[in-house]
Design a protein around this motif. Structure first.
Motif, PDB file in Angstrom:
ATOM      1  N   SER A  47       0.825  -1.196   0.000  1.00 37.60           N
ATOM      2  CA  SER A  47       0.000   0.000   0.000  1.00 37.60           C
ATOM      3  C   SER A  47       0.865   1.254   0.000  1.00 37.60           C
ATOM      4  N   PHE A  48       1.380   1.632   1.153  1.00 38.04           N
ATOM      5  CA  PHE A  48       2.097   2.889   1.309  1.00 38.04           C
ATOM      6  C   PHE A  48       3.394   2.889   0.509  1.00 38.04           C
ATOM      7  N   SER A  49       3.608   3.918  -0.304  1.00 37.00           N
ATOM      8  CA  SER A  49       4.863   4.001  -1.065  1.00 37.00           C
ATOM      9  C   SER A  49       5.570   5.323  -0.810  1.00 37.00           C
ATOM     10  N   ALA A  50       4.904   6.449  -1.057  1.00 39.95           N
ATOM     11  CA  ALA A  50       5.533   7.761  -0.886  1.00 39.95           C
ATOM     12  C   ALA A  50       4.878   8.507   0.264  1.00 39.95           C
ATOM     13  N   TYR A  51       5.687   9.247   1.020  1.00 40.50           N
ATOM     14  CA  TYR A  51       5.141  10.064   2.102  1.00 40.50           C
ATOM     15  C   TYR A  51       4.759  11.452   1.612  1.00 40.50           C
ATOM     16  N   SER A  52       5.532  11.976   0.661  1.00 43.71           N
ATOM     17  CA  SER A  52       5.260  13.303   0.118  1.00 43.71           C
ATOM     18  C   SER A  52       5.594  13.303  -1.365  1.00 43.71           C
ATOM     19  N   LEU A  53       5.171  14.362  -2.060  1.00 42.97           N
ATOM     20  CA  LEU A  53       5.393  14.431  -3.502  1.00 42.97           C
ATOM     21  C   LEU A  53       6.869  14.414  -3.893  1.00 42.97           C
ATOM     22  N   PRO A  54       7.764  15.097  -3.161  1.00 40.74           N
ATOM     23  CA  PRO A  54       9.181  15.040  -3.548  1.00 40.74           C
ATOM     24  C   PRO A  54       9.756  13.628  -3.531  1.00 40.74           C
ATOM     25  N   ASP A  55       9.152  12.721  -2.750  1.00 37.59           N
ATOM     26  CA  ASP A  55       9.648  11.337  -2.736  1.00 37.59           C
ATOM     27  C   ASP A  55       9.523  10.702  -4.111  1.00 37.59           C
ATOM     28  N   ASN A  56       8.456  11.033  -4.828  1.00 40.47           N
ATOM     29  CA  ASN A  56       8.272  10.463  -6.162  1.00 40.47           C
ATOM     30  C   ASN A  56       9.364  10.926  -7.120  1.00 40.47           C
ATOM     31  N   ASP A  57       9.737  12.189  -7.030  1.00 39.96           N
ATOM     32  CA  ASP A  57      10.785  12.714  -7.912  1.00 39.96           C
ATOM     33  C   ASP A  57      12.174  12.211  -7.523  1.00 39.96           C
ATOM     34  N   ASP A  58      12.277  11.692  -6.300  1.00 36.90           N
ATOM     35  CA  ASP A  58      13.577  11.219  -5.815  1.00 36.90           C
ATOM     36  C   ASP A  58      13.687   9.698  -5.945  1.00 36.90           C
ATOM     37  N   TRP A  59      13.042   9.134  -6.968  1.00 40.15           N
ATOM     38  CA  TRP A  59      12.963   7.680  -7.083  1.00 40.15           C
ATOM     39  C   TRP A  59      14.320   7.026  -7.364  1.00 40.15           C
ATOM     40  N   LYS A  60      15.223   7.740  -8.007  1.00 37.51           N
ATOM     41  CA  LYS A  60      16.535   7.159  -8.305  1.00 37.51           C
ATOM     42  C   LYS A  60      17.326   6.882  -7.024  1.00 37.51           C
ATOM     43  N   ARG A  61      17.200   7.787  -6.053  1.00 32.49           N
ATOM     44  CA  ARG A  61      17.907   7.579  -4.791  1.00 32.49           C
ATOM     45  C   ARG A  61      17.377   6.342  -4.073  1.00 32.49           C
TER      46      ARG A  61
END
Length: 538
Positions: A47-61
């Motif tokens: 279920s839970f994947s990202a906590y905030s929107l910047p987490d999605n843009d930081d997928w490479k890390r």
């Protein structure tokens, strides 16, 4: 806060634990089992994947960290010595590697720099489903993305669903199921605003307005249905950006199959643990009982935040957590103490929707001038109102006025103007209140102090006191509350349109806000911004 701590600390804690296992002077065959369990915990919740929107843009890390963790887990499985469960562990390890890709893919799908624009740009304005399985092509001379005839024939549209006569969609619950499909289609259209596309092709079309006012807001029970459709729509949006549900259920059930494959494989490991280690543990039994008794909670709490300036302007926060956590927790400014939240009633929803239909019938969203002029005309013919209507108007007016104050104090980013402007004005109001009402302890003393100020003073609080005097001069309380009810309903609609889609998206993990529901509703009616005409003296 608790969720953020668990989210932020999970990778460091797992890394530290794996390091302890690796550097331990003695080797235990169960190390490999626990390493696999930690690996499952780290990145494979469905279920839970990202906590905030910047987490999605930081997928490479995250992807890099996941690769490093998978390497160390694999190394522990190899170096822990022979085990009767090596085969099961390698099967689980392989499945976990495959499943961990869903979280990375979810990040990537919702990131602005990768897939978000591509997956939202070519959603057709006729509200289609299944477009993600087709391949639109850019055609001259405009080079717009278009479907060919064969692709159009494969698409499932909302109209197809509405015309379906199958038992599932035509039974007693068929209407609600069709609305769920509508919510899914609308969520895909709304995602274009989150992707940064400010101009929506259908916003100026007559059929867009007709969809909202002749469709969603038409009929006796339109209010309940309209907000239910929007609530489910925003739940789909939430799942797209913050969970793995969208990817899991759009991948031909591959990841669901992998989840089921974990059950017999993990069962293979049960003998690895001592027979009395879990079964006899009262704590573990209670933990399992708590997990299995959890109920499903909606992301939208269906409540309105409330704030009263006269009650809280002298509030001085201690900010213990701010200093104790070295500013990890945001600092609370003075004068900002939230009132108890109230349930969003159907009376509030009905009033706002009726005001929307009436104002759009007049051709615009007003800045409260429409309601004031209307009540000025109606006052000539009305002499008081029934007690039930008066109570309803009072409830709506108080709920919405305190909610608007809450937005200014605690969520200025959801308002049309820049949040810095709202924050600056609010800080000035707090200072004005501290100066004007110094030494006044009771609400009655504070009200009387504002109402007795010099009429030449143009400070906002003093102007508010003069407005209170004008309202009190209205002979009948029912008429007084109707003016305020209509005013705040119109104000709620006037502040709802906004180009800051990101701010609305960021409210969804916290339970959402009523203004976000109105913002989405107005978007589907082609109302993307406030009127830009000259300001009028309200």
């Amino acid at each position: 806060m608790t969720i953020w701590v668990a989210y932020a600390a999970s990778i460091p804690m797992v890394s530290y634990t794996l390091g302890l296992m690796q550097s331990s002077p003695y080797k235990n065959s169960l190390f490999s089992v626990w390493a696999i369990i930690l690996f499952i915990f780290l990145g494979n919740a469905d279920s839970f994947s990202a906590y905030s929107l910047p987490d999605n843009d930081d997928w490479k890390r995250f992807y890099l960290k996941q690769l490093i963790q998978s390497f160390w887990v694999g190394w522990l499985v190899v170096s822990s010595g022979g085990s009767d469960f090596q085969y099961a562990l390698w099967v689980i390890y392989s499945i976990v590697i495959l499943k961990s890709g869903t979280r990375v893919a979810s990040f990537k799908l919702a990131s602005r720099s990768s897939m978000l624009s591509k997956s939202t740009k070519w959603v057709a304005p006729c509200r289609r489903r299944g477009e993600d399985k087709q391949n639109p092509r850019e055609e001259p001379p405009e080079y717009h993305l278009r479907y060919n005839d064969d692709d159009r024939a494969k698409l499932v549209t909302v109209q197809d669903i509405w015309n379906c006569n199958g038992s599932l969609l035509s039974g007693g619950n068929g209407g609600r199921l069709k609305d769920v499909c509508l919510s899914m289609a609308l969520s895909k259209m709304l995602n274009r605003r989150f992707a940064g596309f400010q101009v929506l092709a259908e916003s100026n079309l007559h059929k867009t307005r007709d969809f909202l006012f002749g469709g969603q807001l038409h009929g006796d029970r339109c209010v309940e249905r309209a907000f239910r459709v929007i609530e489910v729509e925003l739940a789909f949006v939430h799942d797209y950006f913050y969970t793995k549900y969208f990817l899991i259920y759009s991948s031909h059930h591959l990841f669901v199959t992998l989840s089921f494959a974990m059950v017999p494989t993990c069962g293979w490991l049960v003998p690895a643990f001592p027979p009395d280690s879990w079964n006899s543990s009262v704590l573990f039994s209670k933990l399992i009982g708590c997990i299995t008794s959890l109920r499903y909670f909606r992301s939208w709490e269906d409540k309105l935040g409330q704030y009263t300036l006269l009650k809280s302007f002298d509030y001085k926060p201690m900010n213990i957590l701010y200093y104790a956590t070295f500013s990890l927790v945001n600092k609370t400014k003075k004068g900002r103490k939230e009132d108890k939240r109230v349930r969003l009633s159907m009376d509030v929803k009905k009033t706002v929707i009726e005001t929307l239909k009436k104002n759009i019938g007049l051709g615009q969203l007003g800045n409260c001038v429409i309601s004031l002029h209307a009540n000025e005309v109606e006052d000539e013919d009305q002499h008081g109102m029934g007690s039930t209507t008066t109570t309803t108007n009072q409830h709506v007016a108080c709920s919405l006025s305190r909610y608007c104050a809450y937005l200014v104090a605690f969520a200025p980013e959801l308002l049309p103007d820049h949040s810095f402007v709202s924050e600056s004005i609010f800080d000035a109001l707090v200072e004005e209140a501290r100066e004007l009402l110094k030494g006044k302890k009771t609400m009655q003393q504070r009200k009387e102090a504002l109402r007795s100020q010099d009429h030449g003073d143009n400070r906002l609080l003093v102007v508010g006191g003069r407005l209170a005097n004008n309202l009190i001069e209205i002979e009948h309380p029912g008429d007084r509350w109707k003016v305020l009810c209509d005013f705040w309903a119109e104000m709620m609609l006037y502040i709802a349109p906004s180009n800051d889609a990101k701010a609305h998206l960021e409210t969804l993990p916290r339970g959402g806000d009523f203004i976000t529901h109105l913002w989405a509703l107005l978007t589907h009616g082609g109302i993307l911004e406030r009127p830009t005409g000259p300001a009028q003296n309200v």
